[in-house]
Design a protein around this motif. Structure first.
Motif, PDB file in Angstrom:
ATOM      1  N   GLY A  61       4.495  90.059  26.479  1.00  0.00           N
ATOM      2  CA  GLY A  61       5.475  90.735  27.325  1.00  0.00           C
ATOM      3  C   GLY A  61       6.846  90.698  26.686  1.00  0.00           C
ATOM      4  N   GLU A  62       7.832  90.256  27.441  1.00  0.00           N
ATOM      5  CA  GLU A  62       9.221  90.233  26.979  1.00  0.00           C
ATOM      6  C   GLU A  62       9.474  88.994  26.114  1.00  0.00           C
ATOM      7  N   VAL A  63       8.811  88.968  24.951  1.00  0.00           N
ATOM      8  CA  VAL A  63       8.959  87.874  23.994  1.00  0.00           C
ATOM      9  C   VAL A  63       9.265  88.461  22.615  1.00  0.00           C
ATOM     10  N   VAL A  69      14.664  87.425  31.251  1.00  0.00           N
ATOM     11  CA  VAL A  69      13.303  87.207  31.763  1.00  0.00           C
ATOM     12  C   VAL A  69      13.406  86.296  32.982  1.00  0.00           C
ATOM     13  N   LYS A  70      12.921  86.814  34.118  1.00  0.00           N
ATOM     14  CA  LYS A  70      13.013  86.051  35.360  1.00  0.00           C
ATOM     15  C   LYS A  70      11.663  85.880  36.054  1.00  0.00           C
ATOM     16  N   TYR A  71      10.668  86.639  35.621  1.00  0.00           N
ATOM     17  CA  TYR A  71       9.373  86.628  36.293  1.00  0.00           C
ATOM     18  C   TYR A  71       8.241  86.525  35.277  1.00  0.00           C
ATOM     19  N   ILE A  72       7.101  86.109  35.770  1.00  0.00           N
ATOM     20  CA  ILE A  72       5.901  86.109  34.940  1.00  0.00           C
ATOM     21  C   ILE A  72       4.722  86.634  35.755  1.00  0.00           C
ATOM     22  N   MET A 101       8.338  88.789  32.114  1.00  0.00           N
ATOM     23  CA  MET A 101       8.864  90.057  32.623  1.00  0.00           C
ATOM     24  C   MET A 101      10.324  89.917  33.059  1.00  0.00           C
ATOM     25  N   LYS A 102      11.072  90.999  32.946  1.00  0.00           N
ATOM     26  CA  LYS A 102      12.450  91.031  33.444  1.00  0.00           C
ATOM     27  C   LYS A 102      12.500  91.416  34.915  1.00  0.00           C
TER      28      LYS A 102
END
Length: 196
Positions: A37-39, A93-96, A170-171
């Motif tokens: 994801g957002e990595v 990034v605040k969610y997974i 995830m953002k």
């Protein structure tokens, strides 16, 4: 917050088994765990690599949306924060989403969670457990062997993905398996956040 019964719940000493789809048959040669994801760079870990990570032991209360609560279950597993150390996440990034097997699809099941709530010892990818008077035992295939996410007690247990296969960073918050079917995005049992 230990042994606090959320509204609409009853206490049980058993660990009821509830799941959708087939029970995953573990194969340590083909099983992988993906961080994506957002990595900056994705990581894919083998079973051996995951099991070499730092472990923690924590006693976590479980609250199921079907109205049972089980207190005082002790788990051993890999804290989510240890997996977080293996990737560099993008800003904001605040969610997974935590993924798991569903009817043969390694990413068929998912549950969304806020990352900030999962950095303690009570957010574990578990492989063994015990009751107050019991001995250590591996979690069973029906409970999610070889690796199941157990969330903090501030979330209903459907956020605990069985047969875990990865974490998507995830953002923005995004619905998982049950959330797409109308379950709460936030799932706080003490606020009775069962459905949207």
């Amino acid at each position: 917050m230990g042994n606090q019964l959320p509204p609409g719940q009853f206490e049980t000493t058993s660990w009821p088994i509830l799941h959708q789809g087939d029970v995953y048959k573990f194969n340590d040669e083909t099983w992988t765990f993906k961080l994506f994801g957002e990595v900056i760079k994705e990581r894919i870990l083998s079973y051996d690599e995951v099991m070499k990570l730092t472990k923690a032991v924590s006693t976590i209360d479980m609250h199921c949306v079907t109205t049972w609560s089980k207190f005082g279950t002790t788990f051993e597993g890999i804290p989510l924060r240890e997996l977080l150390k293996l990737v560099e996440v993008n800003d904001d990034v605040k969610y997974i989403k935590i993924y798991g097997y569903y009817n043969g699809d390694p990413y068929g099941y998912s549950a969304n969670l806020p990352l900030h709530a999962l950095l303690g010892d009570d957010a574990l990818f578990v492989y063994r457990w015990k009751d107050v008077d019991g001995d250590w035992q591996d979690i069973s295939p029906k409970h999610g062997y070889p690796l199941r996410f157990i969330p903090p007690s501030s979330f209903y247990l459907w956020k605990g993905s069985k047969w875990a296969t990865g974490i998507e960073f995830m953002k923005e918050d995004e619905a998982g398996f049950w959330e797409e079917l109308g379950y709460s995005m936030t799932a706080n049992p003490f606020k009775e956040e069962r459905y949207r």
